[in-house]
Enzyme design. Sequence first.
Site, PDB file in Angstrom:
ATOM      1  N   HIS A  95      -4.141   3.437  -0.662  1.00 31.67           N
ATOM      2  CA  HIS A  95      -5.503   3.986  -0.636  1.00 31.67           C
ATOM      3  C   HIS A  95      -6.511   2.912  -0.232  1.00 31.67           C
ATOM      4  O   HIS A  95      -7.322   3.111   0.680  1.00 31.67           O
ATOM      5  CB  HIS A  95      -5.849   4.541  -2.020  1.00 31.67           C
ATOM      6  CG  HIS A  95      -7.213   5.139  -2.119  1.00 31.67           C
ATOM      7  ND1 HIS A  95      -7.437   6.497  -2.088  1.00 31.67           N
ATOM      8  CD2 HIS A  95      -8.450   4.573  -2.251  1.00 31.67           C
ATOM      9  CE1 HIS A  95      -8.728   6.738  -2.185  1.00 31.67           C
ATOM     10  NE2 HIS A  95      -9.369   5.574  -2.294  1.00 31.67           N
ATOM     11  N   GLU A  96      -6.461   1.762  -0.904  1.00 31.07           N
ATOM     12  CA  GLU A  96      -7.427   0.699  -0.616  1.00 31.07           C
ATOM     13  C   GLU A  96      -7.139   0.023   0.724  1.00 31.07           C
ATOM     14  O   GLU A  96      -8.068  -0.346   1.448  1.00 31.07           O
ATOM     15  CB  GLU A  96      -7.427  -0.337  -1.746  1.00 31.07           C
ATOM     16  CG  GLU A  96      -7.912   0.210  -3.079  1.00 31.07           C
ATOM     17  CD  GLU A  96      -9.317   0.796  -2.991  1.00 31.07           C
ATOM     18  OE1 GLU A  96     -10.139   0.305  -2.190  1.00 31.07           O
ATOM     19  OE2 GLU A  96      -9.586   1.767  -3.734  1.00 31.07           O
TER      20      GLU A  96
ATOM     21  N   HIS B 110      -8.729   2.076   3.450  1.00 27.78           N
ATOM     22  CA  HIS B 110     -10.162   1.803   3.569  1.00 27.78           C
ATOM     23  C   HIS B 110     -10.411   0.526   4.368  1.00 27.78           C
ATOM     24  O   HIS B 110     -11.207   0.499   5.308  1.00 27.78           O
ATOM     25  CB  HIS B 110     -10.784   1.622   2.181  1.00 27.78           C
ATOM     26  CG  HIS B 110     -10.991   2.888   1.416  1.00 27.78           C
ATOM     27  ND1 HIS B 110     -11.549   4.018   1.976  1.00 27.78           N
ATOM     28  CD2 HIS B 110     -10.747   3.188   0.108  1.00 27.78           C
ATOM     29  CE1 HIS B 110     -11.626   4.959   1.045  1.00 27.78           C
ATOM     30  NE2 HIS B 110     -11.142   4.493  -0.084  1.00 27.78           N
TER      31      HIS B 110
END
Length: 208
Positions: free
Chosen positions: A26-27, A30
């Site tokens: 997820h990170e 980003h």
Amino acid sequence: MDFDFNALMRQLIIQVPPLLFALTVHELAHGYVAWRLGDPTAKNEGRLTLNPLKHLDPLGVLAFIIMKIGWAKPVPVNPRYFRNPRQDMLKVALAGPGANVALAVASAALAHLFVNIGFLPFAVLQPLVAMLAASVWINIMLAVFNCIPIPPLDGSKVLMGLLPPATAYSYAKLEPFGFFILLGLFYTGVISWLITPIIRFSNTLLLG
């Protein structure tokens, strides 16, 4: 009711690895999208990595164990590097939940594949499929939870990218209070009421 330590350990062994991987991806998503759009901040801080220790927020992992909702340490993003800050921030915000949806679909596909192949011994198949099923649920949870439009969650950044600039600026002022708003919504059960039906439906859709 007696506390079953062995059951808790089995649950953690099944759930923690897919949780760490889901939070990491997820990170990373980003940071990677931000980097591709011109922002080197996450790259310079060593956050474009699959090493979960770079992304881990101990409080977020503890929250998952207790409340089944977790989070990672947010990747730093500097919109001043972007050519179109509003549109590019929207893309960066969507990257995290989008990566979790992709992981959920991939985990479900692998679970179906291993069940249908049938050549793995049960002692291997059962924990493997259980971990993949946990991955589906965890990634759906992260995608849905992060789409809630309350700062600092990704959904708030998506909303700010869609709102008129003046309205988005006013909405961004909620960010210092976002954690407390979310905490209140947790304890009143509103968060669970909002996202649990979506998570259950998506989980059933993918795993059958």
